[in-house]
Write an enzyme that holds these catalytic residues in place. Structure first.
Site, PDB file in Angstrom:
ATOM      1  N   ALA A 305       0.700  -1.355  -0.015  1.00 16.04           N
ATOM      2  CA  ALA A 305       0.210   0.036   0.081  1.00 16.04           C
ATOM      3  C   ALA A 305       0.983   1.142  -0.019  1.00 16.04           C
ATOM      4  O   ALA A 305       0.597   2.172  -0.677  1.00 16.04           O
ATOM      5  CB  ALA A 305      -0.957  -0.030   1.298  1.00 16.04           C
ATOM      6  N   ASP A 351      19.257  39.010 -25.415  1.00 17.84           N
ATOM      7  CA  ASP A 351      19.709  39.561 -26.645  1.00 17.84           C
ATOM      8  C   ASP A 351      18.596  40.665 -27.121  1.00 17.84           C
ATOM      9  O   ASP A 351      17.216  40.366 -26.895  1.00 17.84           O
ATOM     10  CB  ASP A 351      20.235  38.583 -27.829  1.00 17.84           C
ATOM     11  CG  ASP A 351      21.263  37.821 -27.519  1.00 17.84           C
ATOM     12  OD1 ASP A 351      21.823  38.142 -26.444  1.00 17.84           O
ATOM     13  OD2 ASP A 351      21.474  36.937 -28.246  1.00 17.84           O
ATOM     14  N   ASP A 666      23.355  33.548 -29.173  1.00 13.10           N
ATOM     15  CA  ASP A 666      23.363  32.572 -30.678  1.00 13.10           C
ATOM     16  C   ASP A 666      24.720  32.587 -31.037  1.00 13.10           C
ATOM     17  O   ASP A 666      25.058  31.867 -32.051  1.00 13.10           O
ATOM     18  CB  ASP A 666      22.524  33.714 -31.610  1.00 13.10           C
ATOM     19  CG  ASP A 666      22.851  35.327 -31.379  1.00 13.10           C
ATOM     20  OD1 ASP A 666      23.918  35.426 -30.759  1.00 13.10           O
ATOM     21  OD2 ASP A 666      22.284  36.084 -32.074  1.00 13.10           O
ATOM     22  N   ASP A 670      29.019  32.702 -26.867  1.00  6.11           N
ATOM     23  CA  ASP A 670      28.012  32.899 -25.968  1.00  6.11           C
ATOM     24  C   ASP A 670      27.999  31.613 -25.272  1.00  6.11           C
ATOM     25  O   ASP A 670      27.283  31.359 -24.353  1.00  6.11           O
ATOM     26  CB  ASP A 670      26.492  33.066 -26.494  1.00  6.11           C
ATOM     27  CG  ASP A 670      26.310  34.443 -27.048  1.00  6.11           C
ATOM     28  OD1 ASP A 670      27.024  35.326 -26.566  1.00  6.11           O
ATOM     29  OD2 ASP A 670      25.472  34.838 -28.103  1.00  6.11           O
ATOM     30  N   ASP A 765      -6.181   4.934  -8.831  1.00  4.46           N
ATOM     31  CA  ASP A 765      -5.326   5.954  -8.469  1.00  4.46           C
ATOM     32  C   ASP A 765      -4.510   6.503  -9.883  1.00  4.46           C
ATOM     33  O   ASP A 765      -4.588   7.748 -10.389  1.00  4.46           O
ATOM     34  CB  ASP A 765      -4.191   5.871  -7.555  1.00  4.46           C
ATOM     35  CG  ASP A 765      -4.869   5.978  -6.079  1.00  4.46           C
ATOM     36  OD1 ASP A 765      -6.056   6.047  -5.980  1.00  4.46           O
ATOM     37  OD2 ASP A 765      -4.172   5.838  -5.399  1.00  4.46           O
TER      38      ASP A 765
HETATM   39  P1  ATP Z   1      22.292  41.596 -29.815  1.00  2.00           P
HETATM   40  O1  ATP Z   1      23.593  41.091 -28.732  1.00  2.00           O
HETATM   41  O2  ATP Z   1      21.230  42.317 -28.982  1.00  2.00           O
HETATM   42  O3  ATP Z   1      21.850  40.322 -30.854  1.00  2.00           O
HETATM   43  P2  ATP Z   1      23.699  42.863 -31.830  1.00  2.00           P
HETATM   44  O4  ATP Z   1      23.298  42.073 -32.983  1.00  2.00           O
HETATM   45  O5  ATP Z   1      23.787  44.454 -32.011  1.00  2.00           O
HETATM   46  O6  ATP Z   1      22.896  42.786 -30.376  1.00  2.00           O
HETATM   47  P3  ATP Z   1      26.356  41.879 -31.956  1.00  2.00           P
HETATM   48  O7  ATP Z   1      25.947  41.041 -33.161  1.00  2.00           O
HETATM   49  O8  ATP Z   1      27.387  41.405 -31.132  1.00  2.00           O
HETATM   50  O9  ATP Z   1      25.119  42.529 -31.172  1.00  2.00           O
HETATM   51  O10 ATP Z   1      26.827  43.221 -32.624  1.00  2.00           O
HETATM   52  C1  ATP Z   1      27.658  44.272 -31.950  1.00  2.00           C
HETATM   53  C2  ATP Z   1      27.876  45.333 -32.822  1.00  2.00           C
HETATM   54  O11 ATP Z   1      28.570  45.276 -34.071  1.00  2.00           O
HETATM   55  C3  ATP Z   1      26.380  46.112 -33.544  1.00  2.00           C
HETATM   56  O12 ATP Z   1      25.892  46.950 -32.560  1.00  2.00           O
HETATM   57  C4  ATP Z   1      27.088  46.609 -34.816  1.00  2.00           C
HETATM   58  O13 ATP Z   1      27.589  47.899 -34.555  1.00  2.00           O
HETATM   59  C5  ATP Z   1      28.254  45.793 -35.169  1.00  2.00           C
HETATM   60  N1  ATP Z   1      28.008  44.803 -36.049  1.00  2.00           N
HETATM   61  C6  ATP Z   1      26.785  44.080 -36.281  1.00  2.00           C
HETATM   62  N2  ATP Z   1      26.833  43.075 -37.488  1.00  2.00           N
HETATM   63  C7  ATP Z   1      27.709  43.439 -37.901  1.00  2.00           C
HETATM   64  C8  ATP Z   1      28.439  42.970 -39.217  1.00  2.00           C
HETATM   65  N3  ATP Z   1      27.965  42.150 -39.890  1.00  2.00           N
HETATM   66  N4  ATP Z   1      29.683  43.739 -39.741  1.00  2.00           N
HETATM   67  C9  ATP Z   1      30.252  44.787 -39.067  1.00  2.00           C
HETATM   68  N5  ATP Z   1      29.489  45.143 -37.705  1.00  2.00           N
HETATM   69  C10 ATP Z   1      28.587  44.651 -37.208  1.00  2.00           C
END
Ligand code: ATP
Length: 936
Positions: A305, A351, A666, A670, A765
């Protein structure tokens, strides 16, 4: 090994799988696979190879074999104890010369329970395997001359695969081209250091795996750079397939609750053994050895039980239902504990780009050295105009041409027309730049031919910029006629501007004054404050390509080209989701790589922060100590311009304050923060494979609102688990008291046989408990603070409830038992005198039906609940009651279960007593309501 012949085609010879590809040049390997580096395979080749090689899959050696699952069912401590009970009961029966019915029944129920457990678990394994399929990675390949994304499963040898940072390799391959390619091969070689791969070398046959620099292997991760790869082997033929150690996908782990359940099993088994010993000793001391067998029977019944035989199965099913519900709401659970612990989240760190915002970038403003433009048009279609504020200047303007050229060449995305729509493959930020350039008449297809890329320093969230080096043919560009190469840099404006010493104005580079610098930064701030994402652009003529490791040093003495501001609107549903978070006692926090003013504008719009709230930037984080950060984390809800390593610091600081943190991510870098967080959440669309591997859950739609929805489901799962534990264990405690009471108050015999107890625990049950697992969310589920995941399952009154309800159960049934015992002995009354036991059995079963209906809600009365909001409970109660009636009245079942027919009056008395259980629980709700009202 050769391909099968199709029609009249000559069979191409196919290279031996496992050839030492490092000994061949890229060209020789391509020839062996009859593949074209620019066009890839033809559809016919693909079909033929898919048929021949099958899907690119690793045979999952991590899943348990059916035999193991079956065996594990019978090693469960509770079932082992039941088998022991069966053996003892068989010995007792055989000694009495009776057929060992109880023993046979217990054995069959043990087997049945084992089989049911087996079916449920293999179903759960299958569900997990299906989830694994859902999370199977995508691969970028060139096929029939077109770049496309396919599922990793569809890869075939000879495919041309494109790699970039964050990708986890889905097959083995020979490098055709590699730019700055750094690969982490620890999954294969155990070596933590990243390996710098090169396409243009040829190695010896005896080169060890870790030194094969011209090859890449499945399961390893691209940390940096880009590459073009010829797929050489897939599936089990890959290096990792051969050693078959890496199992991708969903991990099966016991949840904290499942662990606690097995602990509970141990406690119950040992306490029931204790009870057996106690009852026997007390009984023998009281009345000597002559009643020993009866005492043994009583204690065996008690042992059966006390064990909730149906509980483990119900827990497994509830968790499985939870994962299904979450998938329907776009959250994919990779690690089972997340189902139950998601409900305990107190802080969600998210993010910005793509999660809080739509990640559909549209450039709105452009500023070159001298001119400002407004950009019209919607979406990614390159249809619209750049309207110069000083419109006469536009046609003759070389500044905008330079800036747009940088937009196209310093870019890894592709803009493609699919049907009527324009789509991008790659980063939306870069896609928006291609659209902008298209509006100004510049297209990638033309420019890349004229000015091919020869080197690059890739983008990373830490660097916040990227650079490419282009070969220029002097006649193509008058500006750089003395130089063979041109570097374009784009990135966060502050950082790019820091490297600039000149500005491009009126078709020439002129000195960049401090005033101009200030103006550019002020412009950047003005746009960012409006929520725009702003990028800065620069260029630099070069006479040579800098050496591989000196690339970053070249990003100085740049010529400033201008600013581009793009709008990334917040997702519509996020504002509501933020509000729900707050009501649910969960704090949303934004952590972004973007500019602080952009972050602030979006955070304020979404309700994550107030306009006056403090913001911390990556630079601030570098300057403060962990203790200072520990104090600040409770006030700061927006972190801007941060790098991935800061995310780790933030999670740790929050956890030190006792928060239970969900964190999104992403990128490759990270991963540590995702692992550190209590719930790591990767992005399904934009997330890299590496981030997905490190996570507990994946957002299939990258949406913040989905995290909130999953949190709600997590709370529902936990509530339901508590609900049926209350339900099941309450009745177990009641049963034990009733069985112990019978001999104590001097009624002859055991009221419940082990078989009847098993029936109750498993069927009467078990079925309603399963139905309770389907209970939908209570209305206030997101209006109360989260519960700690570390709290005991018996906390918040649950343990007390079980004991209280168990005692009420016992009191009601004992009163009925005493009445029934005397009633059946009424002179002249027909029927078997042993049927008082059937009345006890029936009352206990029916009382549980009332309990099932009442336990659906803690606060609402049953009449206030919609019976059809969980029709399963009503169904289970009806079915179980019918089964119980059959057990009492159908002769074969009667003789099997040892029951006797009851008269209508007797049945009514049982129903009446059982109903009192329901009434009691409803009264408890009324009383607690009254106390609550009095408190207010
Ligand atoms: P989150 O972290 O919220 O996703 P985010 O996309 O702005 O924001 P990151 O991807 O780390 O973060 O980008 C940081 C910075 O780098 C951006 O704010 C931008 O100024 C620059 N950045 C983003 N993408 C590119 C790219 N493809 N080429 C050059 N500079 C970039």
């Amino acid at each position: 090994m050769t391909f099968p012949t199709t029609s009249n085609q000559v069979t191409p010879a196919f290279p031996e799988i496992g050839s030492p590809w490092q000994t061949l040049s890229a060209q020789a390997s391509l020839e062996k696979f009859q593949s074209d580096p620019e066009k890839g395979l033809t559809q016919e080749q693909i079909n033929q190879r898919q048929q021949y090689f099958g899907p690119n899959e690793l045979k999952d050696t991590g899943g348990r074999s059916p035999l193991t699952i079956l065996w594990e069912q019978f090693t469960n401590i509770m079932l082992v104890m039941l088998m022991a009970v069966a053996v003892i009961s068989a010995v007792l029966d055989v000694r009495k010369g009776a057929f060992p019915k109880d023993a046979v029944a217990i054995f069959s129920i043990v087997v049945l329970n084992g089989l049911l457990g087996y079916l449920q678990e293999s179903k759960a394994e299958k569900a997990l395997a299906a989830l694994k399929n859902l999370s199977s990675p995508k691969v970028r390949v060139i096929r029939q001359g077109i770049v496309q994304e396919i599922s990793a499963k569809e890869l075939v040898p000879g495919d041309i695969m494109l790699l970039e940072a964050g990708v986890q390799l889905a097959a083995d391959g020979r490098l055709l081209e590699a730019q700055n390619l750094q690969i982490r091969e620890s999954a294969l070689t155990g070596e933590a250091e990243t390996v710098n791969k090169q396409a243009d070398i040829i190695l010896g046959e005896d080169a060890p795996l870790g030194d094969r620099l011209n090859l890449v292997f499945q399961g390893t991760e691209v940390v940096q750079g880009r590459a073009k790869v010829l797929v050489t082997s897939i599936g089990m033929e890959t290096e990792i397939g051969r050693i078959a150690t890496l199992i991708q996908g969903v991990e099966t782990e016991d949840t904290p609750l499942q662990q606690r359940m097995s602990q509970l099993g141990n406690v119950l088994v040992s306490s029931s053994l204790g009870l057996v010993v106690l009852v026997v000793i007390v009984g023998v001391l009281r009345s000597g050895w002559q009643n020993f067998e009866e005492l043994l029977e009583v204690s065996l019944s008690m042992a059966v039980a006390v064990v909730p035989e149906g509980l483990p199965a119900v827990v497994t099913v509830t968790l499985a239902i939870g994962t299904q519900r979450m998938v329907r709401r776009h959250a994919l659970i990779r690690k089972l504990p997340a189902v139950e612990t998601l409900g305990s989240v107190t802080t969600i760190c998210s993010d910005k780009t793509g999660t809080l915002t739509q990640n559909k970038m549209v450039v709105q403003k452009v500023q070159t050295g001298s001119y400002a433009y407004e950009v019209t048009g919607e979406g990614y279609a390159p249809q619209g105009d750049l309207i110069a504020q000083d419109s006469d200047e536009y046609e003759i303007n070389g500044e905008i041409k330079q800036l747009l050229t940088a937009c196209v060449l310093c870019n890894d995305a592709l803009l493609q027309k699919k049907g009527k729509n324009w789509e991008i493959i790659g980063d939306p930020t870069e896609g928006a730049l291609l659209t902008l350039a298209g509006k100004g008449g510049l297209y990638r297809e033309d420019l890349w031919l004229e000015m091919p890329r020869v080197a690059e320093i890739p983008f990373s969230s830490e660097r916040k910029r990227m650079s490419v080096i282009i070969k220029v043919f002097p006649e193509a560009d008058k500006v750089v006629n003395l130089h063979s190469y041109l570097m374009f840099t784009k990135g966060s404006p502050e950082i790019v501007l820091e490297g600039c010493t000149a500005v491009y104005q009126g078709n020439q580079a002129v000195h960049l004054s401090d005033d101009q610098r200030k103006q550019i930064l002020a412009q950047n701030d003005r746009w960012a404050a409006k929520g725009l994402r702003v990028l800065g652009f620069a260029s630099k003529p070069l006479s040579d390509i800098p050496e591989h490791d000196r690339g970053e040093m070249a990003e100085t003495e740049l010529i400033w080209l201008g600013l581009v501001g793009m709008l990334d609107a917040p997702r519509k549903e996020v504002k509501g989701a933020v509000l729900r978070c707050r009501e649910a006692g969960i704090r949303p926090i934004m952590i972004t790589g973007d500019h602080q003013l952009t972050a602030k504008a979006i955070a304020t719009e979404l309700g994550i922060a107030h306009p006056d709230d403090p913001i911390l930037t990556g630079r601030d984080l570098q300057q403060i100590t962990p203790t200072e950060l520990g104090k600040l984390v409770s006030e700061v809800s927006v972190y801007a311009r941060v790098s991935p390593e800061h995310k780790l610091q933030i999670v740790q600081a929050l956890q030190k304050r006792g928060e239970f943190v969900a964190m999104t991510g992403d990128g490759v870098n990270d991963a540590p923060a995702l692992k550190q967080a209590d719930i790591g959440i990767a992005m399904g669309i934009t997330g890299t494979d590496v981030s997905k591997e490190a996570s507990d859950a994946i957002l299939l739609d990258d949406n913040f609102a989905t995290i909130v929805a999953a949190t709600e489901e997590g709370r529902v799962v936990y509530d339901n688990i508590r609900r049926f534990i209350k339900y099941i264990l309450g009745s177990n405690i009641g049963e034990v008291f009733v069985i112990a009471a019978a001999p104590l108050i001097g009624l002859g015999g055991v009221p419940l046989s082990p078989l009847q107890i098993l029936w109750m625990n498993l069927v009467t049950d078990g079925l309603p408990a399963l139905a309770l697992a389907m209970e939908p969310a209570e209305p206030n589920v997101m209006q109360r603070p989260p519960y700690s995941p570390r709290e005991s399952i018996f906390s918040r009154g649950l343990g007390l409830y079980m004991v209280r309800i168990g005692i009420i159960f016992a009191i009601l049934t004992i009163i009925l038992m005493v009445w029934a015992y005397n009633y059946v002995k009424t002179p002249g009354l027909a029927g078997d005198p042993e049927r008082w036991k059937t009345m006890v059995f029936t009352t206990l079963c029916l009382a549980q039906m009332g309990h099932a209906l009442a336990v659906r809600s803690d606060s609402q009365l049953t009449i206030e609940l919609n019976p059809f909001s969980n029709p399963y409970v009503l169904g289970a109660v009806t079915l179980t009651t019918l089964l119980q009636i059959l057990l009492i009245y159908v002769p074969p079942l009667q003789s099997f279960f040892g029951t006797h027919s009851l008269s209508a009056t007797e049945l009514l008395v049982c129903v009446g007593f059982s109903a009192l259980m329901f009434v009691w629980i409803e009264l408890e709700k009324l009383v607690s309501r009254w106390f609550l009202l009095k408190k207010q």
